[in-house]
Scaffold this motif. Structure first.
Motif, PDB file in Angstrom:
ATOM      1  N   THR A   1       9.168 -12.996  32.032  1.00 40.99           N
ATOM      2  CA  THR A   1       9.205 -12.573  30.633  1.00 40.99           C
ATOM      3  C   THR A   1       8.175 -11.463  30.513  1.00 40.99           C
ATOM      4  O   THR A   1       7.110 -11.538  31.104  1.00 40.99           O
ATOM      5  CB  THR A   1       8.755 -13.698  29.682  1.00 40.99           C
ATOM      6  N   THR A   2       8.512 -10.467  29.735  1.00 39.35           N
ATOM      7  CA  THR A   2       7.524  -9.411  29.551  1.00 39.35           C
ATOM      8  C   THR A   2       6.484  -9.898  28.561  1.00 39.35           C
ATOM      9  O   THR A   2       6.739 -10.768  27.742  1.00 39.35           O
ATOM     10  CB  THR A   2       8.183  -8.138  29.027  1.00 39.35           C
ATOM     11  N   ALA A   3       5.315  -9.314  28.652  1.00 37.50           N
ATOM     12  CA  ALA A   3       4.193  -9.740  27.820  1.00 37.50           C
ATOM     13  C   ALA A   3       4.520  -9.630  26.343  1.00 37.50           C
ATOM     14  O   ALA A   3       3.989 -10.359  25.517  1.00 37.50           O
ATOM     15  CB  ALA A   3       2.972  -8.892  28.131  1.00 37.50           C
TER      16      ALA A   3
ATOM     17  N   LYS B   1       6.931 -10.605  24.718  1.00 38.47           N
ATOM     18  CA  LYS B   1       7.541 -11.778  24.101  1.00 38.47           C
ATOM     19  C   LYS B   1       6.516 -12.852  23.806  1.00 38.47           C
ATOM     20  O   LYS B   1       6.600 -13.523  22.797  1.00 38.47           O
ATOM     21  CB  LYS B   1       8.641 -12.336  25.011  1.00 38.47           C
TER      22      LYS B   1
ATOM     23  N   ALA C   1       2.751 -12.593  24.128  1.00 35.84           N
ATOM     24  CA  ALA C   1       1.664 -11.989  23.355  1.00 35.84           C
ATOM     25  C   ALA C   1       1.997 -10.524  23.207  1.00 35.84           C
ATOM     26  O   ALA C   1       1.910  -9.754  24.128  1.00 35.84           O
ATOM     27  CB  ALA C   1       0.343 -12.166  24.091  1.00 35.84           C
ATOM     28  N   ARG C   2       2.402 -10.129  22.024  1.00 39.96           N
ATOM     29  CA  ARG C   2       2.965  -8.795  21.871  1.00 39.96           C
ATOM     30  C   ARG C   2       1.910  -7.702  21.757  1.00 39.96           C
ATOM     31  O   ARG C   2       0.792  -7.925  21.348  1.00 39.96           O
ATOM     32  CB  ARG C   2       3.889  -8.754  20.676  1.00 39.96           C
ATOM     33  N   ARG C   3       2.333  -6.524  22.146  1.00 35.17           N
ATOM     34  CA  ARG C   3       1.469  -5.380  22.000  1.00 35.17           C
ATOM     35  C   ARG C   3       1.560  -4.873  20.571  1.00 35.17           C
ATOM     36  O   ARG C   3       2.574  -5.057  19.900  1.00 35.17           O
ATOM     37  CB  ARG C   3       1.926  -4.260  22.935  1.00 35.17           C
TER      38      ARG C   3
ATOM     39  N   THR D   1     -10.451  -0.577  19.395  1.00 35.25           N
ATOM     40  CA  THR D   1     -10.804  -1.204  20.666  1.00 35.25           C
ATOM     41  C   THR D   1     -12.320  -1.215  20.869  1.00 35.25           C
ATOM     42  O   THR D   1     -13.064  -0.535  20.162  1.00 35.25           O
ATOM     43  CB  THR D   1     -10.175  -0.450  21.849  1.00 35.25           C
TER      44      THR D   1
ATOM     45  N   ASP E   1     -14.492  -7.683  20.822  1.00 29.75           N
ATOM     46  CA  ASP E   1     -13.474  -7.198  21.750  1.00 29.75           C
ATOM     47  C   ASP E   1     -12.593  -6.164  21.068  1.00 29.75           C
ATOM     48  O   ASP E   1     -12.314  -5.108  21.598  1.00 29.75           O
ATOM     49  CB  ASP E   1     -12.629  -8.370  22.243  1.00 29.75           C
ATOM     50  N   ARG E   2     -12.139  -6.497  19.847  1.00 34.93           N
ATOM     51  CA  ARG E   2     -11.309  -5.552  19.099  1.00 34.93           C
ATOM     52  C   ARG E   2     -11.237  -5.973  17.642  1.00 34.93           C
ATOM     53  O   ARG E   2     -11.526  -7.122  17.299  1.00 34.93           O
ATOM     54  CB  ARG E   2      -9.900  -5.479  19.699  1.00 34.93           C
TER      55      ARG E   2
ATOM     56  N   ARG F   1       6.079   7.883  21.018  1.00 34.09           N
ATOM     57  CA  ARG F   1       5.273   8.480  22.077  1.00 34.09           C
ATOM     58  C   ARG F   1       6.079   9.663  22.600  1.00 34.09           C
ATOM     59  O   ARG F   1       6.770   9.550  23.612  1.00 34.09           O
ATOM     60  CB  ARG F   1       5.072   7.417  23.167  1.00 34.09           C
TER      61      ARG F   1
END
Lengths: 656, 185
Positions: free
Chosen positions: A43-45, A47, A49-51, A63, A140-141, A465
């Motif tokens: 699974t891609t991240a 799904k 923990a989303r970006r 950041t 952290d952010r 982008r």
């Protein structure tokens, strides 16, 4: 009590989930051979923990690197670089911060959290920023969501949510110190030590002390707004199993902030003391399912010339997310908060009911559905909340996310959020000279009939982008406000030349807010990075039946700047030097108060020159607001605004 | 105060109905693994199958640098921390810029990395660093190993020329599993 039973049920549920997970042991991926790894489905991240780029909302993330290179020494100063946020410094220790309009010292439509702990006060639904002089190096952010976040976070997240997330103890190992000495930051020093107990327990302890000098009064001389703060705390992270993490953290603070009270100019000192303890257990059942249970206790004492307030808050939150079907992620949670206060007003400020406990119970459910895999997803959900003031509140939202490819993201949403009445809306009694009419005194008394303020927000956004080093982020919103707070005159009596007005709170304003926000990043070369942001915000209000509070209407329409932008450059120079500048510009803001002046459009320039002497040693020189001393905000209800001076400091940062 | 404007209410009801409809057609779920936990395992396997000149790493540690501040690198950190390879402990370093990348044995450049592939490659030149990324085209731009998705599975491409220039030997087993690329393609 119903609430107590609710807590028992939560704890019970948590134990059940814990127990059922004990048998599930994930295969040790690290021990697998390449050939086997290549057969695994992943699974891609996005799904789990989303970006930020894939979130169907207007999100900006500050950041750690941006924090370090900004030169800012407070949370509000960091927030200046988020388009859509209005940040203005009132005096040396006070800021007005809001999202998408309604900016004021007592802004009440923004939710701010530190590691999942809400820091807005139930007294007036706003933030006392001087209480939150965090150690910025351990953050952290900062995630900023503009627009309603009521579905996940509940009441108060009307126009935005700010999540301040500190680093885990594993990321803050060893000894670190930072010291700043300068014109306004007379001394600002912090130390942290992080260590480990065995392989699975990491901890850190920190202490910070800051002594900030007075600003200058715009009437000449000292503004009497200096600020000393002491803060200490720690955090412990226990990786109980590979998939379970237990975190215990806490802080203690004591801040003394001088305060010049408008309009009369009485000088006094605000003392804020408090502390908190938070415990959170989270467990990852699989890559698609996790759960967390969080409890915290927060104590807060404010002793100021206008109020003495003792507050104890207890909060429990439970959250569970899982995948009932492929392409469908369900998150639900429940929470309960009890906040007990003891309040006595001073100097023309009174409170009905010396002690009170306010309870809030809530439940939320949100479903994220992959309608077309990797192209179209739909997120719908609602929060259901019961509070002691306005009763039952429903805060639903529906969001659509379209991701045609890696370079483009489109989203749109409709959501409802409320600002529930605060303790002061119901129980305050203020006696003051009118800020808008001469020779007039006002007696403002809270009302139990004051109801929640509402927004239905329609939002749209586009992130792209166009080239690898360039990202652009656009957001547009229309907010349909209803039942906004108005202060209505119930009766008025003339006493010779003086008029006495009896006033109370009603919900007799409505209107629209609209605007747009643009953020851009461009990594021009290895050594040059440009960023910028622009926002436009406008609010138009009108009276509802029998409403007549022109002050509140005019304040909302004109006291928040309509346009603002910033341009930041980060330059990496040879020999490990860094040179960073940020130029901010905000439009003029009118004021309809008799004793205050209009704030003209103004620019602010922050600069930093840093040198990484060695891998673990950094020295820097910072200038904040270097162009000219200037007033950023009109007098607030109780606070005389100061001129924000030019300030300079030198800093040494040493790790290990 | 819980009144909902009717059109929104109706829209939500429709959305819920649509959701229920979609759920009932959704296929059964299969076992899936987090992309970055799998990538962590790949990285350790790469370290096993690549021979560095001079053999044992300096300081007795296998230093893996991560470039990019993403959810993915956070998962990588958790998965790699505390791991060891044939008795050599793994040390994970979060790199905020290309500084320090030449001191690592392996540098992983995340998709939203803070630097471009070109600057990473310039910074590690001569440092005998195994450069790994997940940016499309990384290997053909002079990087050594690059992940790419193949449906739901992970694949990787290798640029053997780039590795040879730094004196790294890539085992034939690793090459056999990879898609081999050359520069400029």
């Amino acid at each position: 009590m119903v609430q107590t039973r609710g807590v028992q049920v939560l704890v019970g549920l948590a134990i059940v989930f814990w127990a059922t997970s004990a048998g599930a042991v994930e295969e040790d991926l690290v021990a697998m051979d390449l050939e086997d790894l290549m057969e695994l489905e992943v699974t891609t991240a996005t799904k789990s923990a989303r970006r930020a780029a894939d979130t169907p909302a207007a999100v900006t993330v500050i950041t750690h690197e941006e924090i370090r290179r900004s030169g800012a020494t407070s949370i509000p100063d960091l927030l200046r670089r988020v388009p859509g946020l209005n940040v203005a410094q009132i005096d040396a220790n006070r800021w007005a911060v809001s999202a998408r309009g309604f900016n004021d010292e007592y802004s009440n439509k923004l939710l701010v959290m530190v590691d999942g702990r809400s820091i807005y006060t139930p007294l007036f639904s706003g933030i006392v920023w001087a209480e939150h002089d965090l150690m910025l190096e351990d953050i952290d952010r900062i995630e900023v969501v503009r627009g309603p976040g009521g579905t996940l976070w509940g009441a108060n997240a009307v126009n935005g949510v700010i999540n301040i997330i500190t680093k885990t103890s594993t990321e803050t190992q060893g000894l670190a110190t930072v010291s700043r000495v300068g014109t306004h930051e007379r001394f600002n020093g912090a130390s942290r030590f992080g260590g480990a107990i065995g392989d699975n327990v990491h901890y850190r302890v920190y202490g910070k002390f800051a002594d900030r000098a007075d600003y200058e009064s715009r009437l000449g001389g000292d503004a009497h707004d200096d600020w000393q703060s002491v803060r200490a705390g720690g955090r412990l992270d226990w990786q109980a199993t590979e998939d379970s993490l237990v975190t215990v953290q806490g802080d203690f603070y004591d801040a003394d902030a001088e305060h010049t009270i408008a309009p009369v100019g009485i000088e006094g000192e605000d003392e804020y003391t408090g502390g908190n303890v938070l415990a959170r257990a989270s467990h990852q059942f699989s890559d698609t399912s996790d759960m967390s249970l969080q409890l915290y206790y927060d104590r807060n004492v404010r002793d100021t010339p206008i109020i003495e307030e003792h507050r104890d808050t207890f909060d429990v939150d439970f959250q569970h997310s899982f995948q009932p079907f492929e392409g469908n992620r369900l998150v639900w949670g429940a929470g309960f908060r009890a906040s007990t206060d003891r309040i006595s007003g001073r100097l023309g400020l009174g409170f009905r009911g010396r002690a009170q406990t306010d309870n809030v119970g809530s439940f939320f459910l949100q479903d994220e559905i992959q309608v077309i895999e990797d192209l179209l997803s739909l997120t719908i959900g609602s929060k259901f909340e019961q509070n002691d003031y306005s009763g039952f509140e429903v805060q639903p939202s529906a969001r659509v996310l379209v991701t045609p490819n890696d370079r483009h993201t489109l989203w749109a949403s409709v959501s409802r959020a409320v600002r529930t009445p605060a303790r002061s809306d119901e129980d305050v009694a203020i006696f003051q000279p009118s800020t808008t009419a001469p020779n007039t005194f006002q007696q403002i008394v809270g009302s139990s009939r004051f109801d929640a303020e509402e927004v239905i927000a329609y939002e749209m956004g586009y992130r792209t982008r166009p080239l690898d080093p360039v990202t652009l982020d656009f957001a547009f919103f229309i907010n349909d406000y209803d039942d906004l707070r108005s202060v209505e005159t119930v009766s008025s009596f003339p006493f010779g030349p003086i008029t006495l007005q009896n006033q109370t709170f009603f919900n007799r304003l409505r209107g629209v807010g609209y605007g747009s926000e643009i953020a851009a990043q461009w990594a021009v070369t290895d050594f040059l990075n440009l960023s910028g942001g622009y926002h436009f915000t406008r609010t138009d209000l009108s009276f509802k039946s029998r409403g007549a509070d022109a002050n509140a209407r005019d304040a909302a329409e004109t006291e928040t700047p309509r346009h603002a932008f910033h341009i930041g450059t980060r330059i990496n120079l040879p020999w490990d030097f860094e040179f960073d500048t940020t130029l901010f510009w905000v439009d003029r803001q009118a004021t309809n108060r008799t004793n205050s002046n209009q704030i003209d459009a103004h620019a602010r320039l922050d600069m930093r020159l840093g040198w990484r002497v060695r891998e673990n040693l950094e020295v820097s020189l910072v200038g904040l607001n270097v162009i000219e001393p200037q007033q950023e905000f009109a007098d607030s209800v109780f606070t005389r605004a100061s001129d924000v001076p030019r300030s300079f400091y030198g800093s040494v940062r040493w790790l290990y | 105060m819980t009144k909902l404007s009717t059109p929104l209410h109706r829209r939500l009801t429709l959305a819920f109905a649509a959701m229920l409809g979609l759920c009932s057609f959704a296929p059964e779920s299969r076992a899936e693994y987090d992309e970055y936990k799998v990538k962590a395992a790949f990285l350790l396997n790469f370290a096993k199958l690549v021979t560095w000149p001079g053999d044992t790493p300096a300081g007795g540690k296998l230093v893996i640098g991560l470039l990019g501040d993403t959810e993915g690198t956070a998962v990588l950190t958790r998965a790699l921390e505390g791991a060891s390879l044939g008795g050599t402990p793994v040390e994970v370093r979060h790199l905020t810029s290309i500084d320090g990348s030449a001191d690592c044995r392996i540098v992983f450049l995340a998709r939203d990395g803070v630097v471009t592939p070109e600057s990473l490659l310039a910074a590690t030149r001569g440092g005998r660093v195994l450069t790994v990324s997940e940016m499309p085209g990384f290997a053909s731009q002079g990087g050594m190993i690059n992940f790419f998705p193949d449906g739901r599975k992970l694949r990787f491409e290798i640029n053997p020329g780039a590795a040879e220039r730094e004196g790294l030997k890539i085992s034939s087993r690793l090459l056999a599993l990879a898609r081999v690329v050359e520069e400029g393609r």
